[in-house]
Design an enzyme around this catalytic site. Sequence first.
Site, PDB file in Angstrom:
ATOM      1  CD  GLN A  43      -3.059  -0.941   2.205  1.00  9.67           C
ATOM      2  OE1 GLN A  43      -3.741  -1.906   2.500  1.00  9.67           O
ATOM      3  NE2 GLN A  43      -3.239   0.239   2.764  1.00  9.67           N
ATOM      4  CB  SER A  69       2.948  -4.806   4.187  1.00  6.17           C
ATOM      5  OG  SER A  69       1.755  -4.873   4.931  1.00  6.17           O
ATOM      6  CG  LEU A  70      -0.856  -5.676  -0.805  1.00 13.03           C
ATOM      7  CD1 LEU A  70      -1.962  -6.712  -0.645  1.00 13.03           C
ATOM      8  CD2 LEU A  70      -1.396  -4.373  -1.377  1.00 13.03           C
ATOM      9  NE  ARG A  96      -2.370  -8.427   4.499  1.00 10.20           N
ATOM     10  CZ  ARG A  96      -1.715  -7.272   4.416  1.00 10.20           C
ATOM     11  NH1 ARG A  96      -2.098  -6.373   3.520  1.00 10.20           N
ATOM     12  NH2 ARG A  96      -0.697  -7.004   5.221  1.00 10.20           N
ATOM     13  CG  HIS A 111       2.498  -4.739   9.697  1.00  7.68           C
ATOM     14  ND1 HIS A 111       2.627  -6.059   9.346  1.00  7.68           N
ATOM     15  CD2 HIS A 111       2.228  -4.058   8.563  1.00  7.68           C
ATOM     16  CE1 HIS A 111       2.450  -6.170   8.033  1.00  7.68           C
ATOM     17  NE2 HIS A 111       2.206  -4.973   7.541  1.00  7.68           N
ATOM     18  CD  GLN A 146       1.811  -9.940   5.761  1.00 11.16           C
ATOM     19  OE1 GLN A 146       0.610  -9.710   5.857  1.00 11.16           O
ATOM     20  NE2 GLN A 146       2.481  -9.761   4.637  1.00 11.16           N
TER      21      GLN A 146
END
Length: 316
Positions: free
Chosen positions: A15, A95-96, A120, A204, A254
């Site tokens: 993102q 991340s993503l 997600r 996170h 994650q």
Amino acid sequence: MSARQNRPAVLFPGQGSQEKGMGRALAEASAEAAELWAMAEKASGLPLREIYWEGDEAAMADTRALQPAMTAVTLGLWFAARQRLGDIVGFAGHSLGEYAALAASGMLEAAKALELTSLRGRLMAEAPGGNGAMAAILKLSLGDIEDVVRQAALATGKVLLVANYNSPGQFVISGDKAAIEAAAALVKERKGRAVALPVSNAFHSPLMAEPAAELVKALDKAGLRAPTVAPVYFNVTGALETDADKALALMRRQMTSQVRWIDTMANLQAAGARTFVELGPKGVLAKLATANLKDTCPDCAAVGVADAAAVAALEA
């Protein structure tokens, strides 16, 4: 620099890397890339091509649309570039982007990656976010930042942690708003700078436990397997993992765990990567690769590949 000159690592952004028109030219030229968009739209139930090719900034920032759309774009670039990249050291996604890395490695079907990122994105968008926040901390050492985090968490009794270890000069903290505010005051006292990030929650961090529990149910059914192309270096540890069960255990953590990108870059370098190829818009990870490796690997190169023309240039 040609990606063939050195064994490359392949990076997938998350993102914040979205931009208007992303993936359009490639999708209009490639049936494979167009099919990824179609699968992403089916999985998300959203008109993603309309949003990202014709829409405005607000619509493009909606994580429900952003996560499957970004995954479609980055996987489209991977399918276009994979024959040009040669022997790959490993994959990593921020991340993503880790879901695209799993699909590129062969650990996950592309359709499953699009389904999971659609879920997600929805879970993250709908998670209760009244008390969660994130901030980038600038002009302080990691030791100072970790000390600030400890003090602010102790003073408020609230959740706070360093969430993103992006580069030696770029760290992000995540947690309860009261703790973020306390940390910002301490950062200012130490002549640093805290910049609030435009996010809806404390990503996170343990505050994402509720949406993470729902995502885990889908992950457990996704059918992760051993990589067939090259290993994935995971956010949670920064290290590679090729065992499917152990990889699943890492992915289950994650959403609530830290992104150890500094360790990821160091471990890819140690494994032999000398060219770091980011597949996605804006080149954020290519810049982070340069920041992470400038002192330890002066002969390393970072390449941003955002469109079909840049894919073709990989062999230039």
